[in-house]
Structure formats: C-alpha cells, structure tokens
Design a protein around this motif. Structure first.
Motif, short mmCIF file in Angstrom:
data_model
loop_
_atom_site.label_atom_id
_atom_site.label_comp_id
_atom_site.label_asym_id
_atom_site.label_seq_id
_atom_site.Cartn_x
_atom_site.Cartn_y
_atom_site.Cartn_z
N ALA A 69 0.83 -1.20 0.00
CA ALA A 69 0.00 0.00 0.00
C ALA A 69 0.87 1.25 0.00
O ALA A 69 0.54 2.24 -0.67
CB ALA A 69 -0.94 0.00 1.20
N LEU A 70 1.97 1.21 0.74
CA LEU A 70 2.89 2.34 0.78
C LEU A 70 3.44 2.64 -0.61
O LEU A 70 3.50 3.80 -1.04
CB LEU A 70 4.04 2.05 1.75
CG LEU A 70 5.19 3.07 1.78
CD1 LEU A 70 4.66 4.44 2.19
CD2 LEU A 70 6.28 2.62 2.73
N VAL A 71 3.82 1.58 -1.33
CA VAL A 71 4.34 1.76 -2.70
C VAL A 71 3.27 2.35 -3.60
O VAL A 71 3.52 3.27 -4.40
CB VAL A 71 4.84 0.41 -3.25
CG1 VAL A 71 5.24 0.56 -4.72
CG2 VAL A 71 6.01 -0.11 -2.43
N ILE A 72 2.02 1.84 -3.47
CA ILE A 72 0.92 2.34 -4.29
C ILE A 72 0.66 3.81 -3.99
O ILE A 72 0.43 4.62 -4.90
CB ILE A 72 -0.35 1.50 -4.06
CG1 ILE A 72 -0.14 0.07 -4.56
CG2 ILE A 72 -1.56 2.13 -4.75
CD1 ILE A 72 -1.27 -0.87 -4.25
N VAL A 73 0.70 4.17 -2.70
CA VAL A 73 0.49 5.57 -2.31
C VAL A 73 1.56 6.46 -2.91
O VAL A 73 1.27 7.55 -3.42
CB VAL A 73 0.49 5.69 -0.77
CG1 VAL A 73 0.61 7.16 -0.34
CG2 VAL A 73 -0.78 5.09 -0.19
N LEU A 74 2.80 6.02 -2.89
CA LEU A 74 3.89 6.82 -3.47
C LEU A 74 3.72 6.95 -4.98
O LEU A 74 4.02 8.01 -5.55
CB LEU A 74 5.24 6.18 -3.13
CG LEU A 74 5.64 6.23 -1.66
CD1 LEU A 74 6.93 5.44 -1.44
CD2 LEU A 74 5.79 7.67 -1.19
N ILE A 75 3.23 5.89 -5.63
CA ILE A 75 2.99 5.97 -7.08
C ILE A 75 1.88 6.97 -7.37
O ILE A 75 2.00 7.80 -8.28
CB ILE A 75 2.63 4.57 -7.63
CG1 ILE A 75 3.85 3.65 -7.56
CG2 ILE A 75 2.13 4.68 -9.08
CD1 ILE A 75 3.55 2.22 -7.94
N LEU A 76 0.79 6.91 -6.59
CA LEU A 76 -0.31 7.85 -6.77
C LEU A 76 0.17 9.28 -6.51
O LEU A 76 -0.20 10.22 -7.23
CB LEU A 76 -1.46 7.51 -5.82
CG LEU A 76 -2.27 6.26 -6.15
CD1 LEU A 76 -3.28 5.97 -5.05
CD2 LEU A 76 -2.99 6.42 -7.48
N SER A 77 1.00 9.45 -5.49
CA SER A 77 1.54 10.77 -5.18
C SER A 77 2.39 11.29 -6.34
O SER A 77 2.34 12.48 -6.66
CB SER A 77 2.38 10.72 -3.91
OG SER A 77 1.61 10.26 -2.82
N ALA A 78 3.14 10.39 -6.96
CA ALA A 78 3.98 10.79 -8.09
C ALA A 78 3.14 11.19 -9.30
O ALA A 78 3.53 12.06 -10.08
CB ALA A 78 4.93 9.65 -8.47
N PRO A 91 -0.75 12.45 4.42
CA PRO A 91 -2.17 12.31 4.79
C PRO A 91 -2.81 11.04 4.27
O PRO A 91 -3.71 10.49 4.91
CB PRO A 91 -2.82 13.56 4.17
CG PRO A 91 -1.88 14.01 3.13
CD PRO A 91 -0.52 13.65 3.60
N VAL A 92 -2.36 10.56 3.10
CA VAL A 92 -2.92 9.32 2.55
C VAL A 92 -2.56 8.14 3.44
O VAL A 92 -3.39 7.26 3.70
CB VAL A 92 -2.43 9.09 1.11
CG1 VAL A 92 -3.00 7.79 0.56
CG2 VAL A 92 -2.85 10.25 0.21
N LEU A 93 -1.33 8.11 3.93
CA LEU A 93 -0.91 7.03 4.84
C LEU A 93 -1.67 7.11 6.16
O LEU A 93 -2.02 6.08 6.74
CB LEU A 93 0.59 7.12 5.08
CG LEU A 93 1.48 6.77 3.88
CD1 LEU A 93 2.95 7.02 4.20
CD2 LEU A 93 1.27 5.32 3.45
N ILE A 94 -1.94 8.33 6.62
CA ILE A 94 -2.76 8.49 7.83
C ILE A 94 -4.17 7.95 7.59
O ILE A 94 -4.74 7.24 8.43
CB ILE A 94 -2.81 9.97 8.26
CG1 ILE A 94 -1.42 10.43 8.72
CG2 ILE A 94 -3.83 10.19 9.38
CD1 ILE A 94 -1.33 11.92 9.01
#
Length: 286
Positions: free
Chosen positions: A225-234, A250-253
């Motif tokens: 999920a962390l990797v997916i969040v970073l991809i979405l952030s990118a 905030p997405v991780l929160i």
C-alpha cells in the motif's frame, strides 16, 4: 435481528430497480446542471479568484512556505515575485470550451453531497433498520472527507504542481506559454484526485462490510500500500520528492484510520453473528 423495511422497494423486479436508479441519476444530473449554470454565471469570479489564484505568488500556500524558508534562513522558489509563465488560449473556441467544462466540473464538485444523498436513497431501503440508524452520518462524513480532499488538493497539491512545472526550464531560450486547457486540467486533476483519495475510509468501510477486506489483510499488505500511495503521489504531484512526501503523509494516515475502521466493522459483524447464533440456539431450546 433487525428486519428490512417492508416497502414496495423490496418487491421490485430488476427492471423496476433499474428504473428507480435511472430517476436517481436524472435528479443528480439535474442538480449538476443547475449548479453548473450558476457557476457559468459567476465564471469570472471562479477563474480569477479560484482557478488562477495558485498562479499568483500571493497565494497563501506560497506565502507560508516562503515564510518557513526565511525562518530557516533558506532560499526558496516560493519567495519570487511571479511565476515565469503565461497562460494562453490557442484555439478559437478554447476559452468558451474551458468556461463550459469548468462550470460542469464545478457543478459536480458542489453537488457532491446531493449526489451522495441520491445514492443513499437508492441503497438504504435494502439495509436493515439498525444499519440505517448507524449510517445516518454517511452523507455528512462522505461529503466532509471529499471536501477536505478537495481543499488539500487545491491548497497543497495544485500550487506545488503549478509552481514546479511552471518554473521548470530546460534552457533560458525556452519561454513557458501554458495552454489554458492544460493549466485547468492540472488544477482539476489535483483537486478531484485528492477528493477521491480522501474517500478511502468510506471505501474500506463498505469493502469490510461485504467481506472483501479485513484489518489483517490491510496490515499484511501495508508495504505494498505504501508503494501504491507513493505511485499515486507521483502521478498527481510534480516529480520532486518533497511534494510526493507531503501528499503521501495524509494518505498514509487515512490508510491507518481505514485499518481501525475495518477492525471496528469486523467486531460489529462478529457481535451480530454471535447474537444471531444465540437467538437460533434459544429458539431450538424452546
């Protein structure tokens, strides 16, 4: 155990449900059109005071970041006088088209609570009485999360993207003349993406209710999920690490909050199953 409401809704055929869904969609579309027409009337204010506001270095986000940089005695691109680009429209109907589509998207964003209300009216008759009581805040919470995401996208993601991409130059020989539609799409992507991402707790709530997600699964795949969040952030931010981290936090929160929500829903479902099992046992013993 609670019972579902005894209404004609329960006896509807598949085609009747489709017909009712059609009317919910029609009413939602009318709300978007009406609000969109009002937005079109006030399009001058929307463009000058909202959409083009992140282009000005007086935008609150730039001022706060500039003040923070000064406090740390650091140089910052957020302290310059103006962004080094101009917005242009290169087609005959470009500005009119931008005005129409902006009004439509404004209608969608502002009518979001009503759209959720129509969706809730469609699905609520199929819920048990207790479920309806426990879900009374559904419209408010869903709308609140969406608008929080919209504000985060507008005040954080959009200005960071505009500042970085508008200032980026491969050579002093190249001058940035940004197309109007491209500028608007950058703001729209930031705002809507964050609005949807902030609905993560609601999505997890329903996925847990139908048994597709559990807190153990979410904990197990936290790293993925962390990797997916970073991809979405990118995707929705400029390609610099600082902006991606600002969006990812905030997405991780929200992801961690969603784990707690999933665990709460699972506990409620297990208690419900235990009560139902106890009731069946009592009936058999009698």
């Amino acid at each position: 155990m609670g019972s579902k409401s005894a209404t004609p809704h329960d006896e509807m055929s598949f085609l009747d449900h489709l017909e009712e869904l059609r009317w919910h969609l029609i009413r939602s579309t009318l709300a978007v059109i009406i609000i969109g027409c009002v937005a079109f009337v006030f399009s001058g204010f929307i463009f000058d005071s909202i959409i083009f506001a992140p282009k000005s270095m007086d935008f609150p986000t730039y001022r706060y970041l500039c003040d923070a940089a000064k406090w740390f005695n650091m140089e910052s691109d957020f302290c310059k006088d103006k962004l080094p680009f101009e917005i242009q429209s290169r087609t005959m109907g470009g500005q009119f088209s931008a005005d129409i589509w902006t009004s439509i998207w404004a209608g969608i964003i502002l009518a979001f609570p009503y759209i959720i209300y129509e969706l809730w009216k469609f699905i609520s008759p199929g819920l048990y009485e207790k479920e309806r009581k426990h879900s009374k805040g559904f419209i408010f919470i869903t709308s609140l999360l969406f608008f929080l995401g919209v504000l985060f996208g507008y005040y954080i993601v959009a200005p960071l993207s505009i500042n970085f991409l508008g200032s980026y130059r491969v050579s002093e020989e190249v001058t940035n003349h940004i197309d109007l539609s491209d500028y608007i799409s950058t703001v729209r992507l930031a705002v809507l993406s964050c609005g949807i991402i902030f609905e993560l707790p609601i999505i997890i709530y329903f996925l847990t209710k139908v048994g597709l997600v559990t807190p153990d699964i979410m904990k197990k795949y936290r790293k993925i999920a962390l990797v997916i969040v970073l991809i979405l952030s990118a995707i929705i931010t400029p390609p610099d690490v600082t902006s991606q981290i600002i969006v990812a936090i905030p997405v991780l929160i929200l992801y961690q909050v969603s784990i707690s929500i999933s665990a709460w829903v699972l506990r409620k479902e297990r208690k419900k199953e235990q009560r139902a099992k106890k009731n069946r046992t009592d009936v058999k013993s009698n």
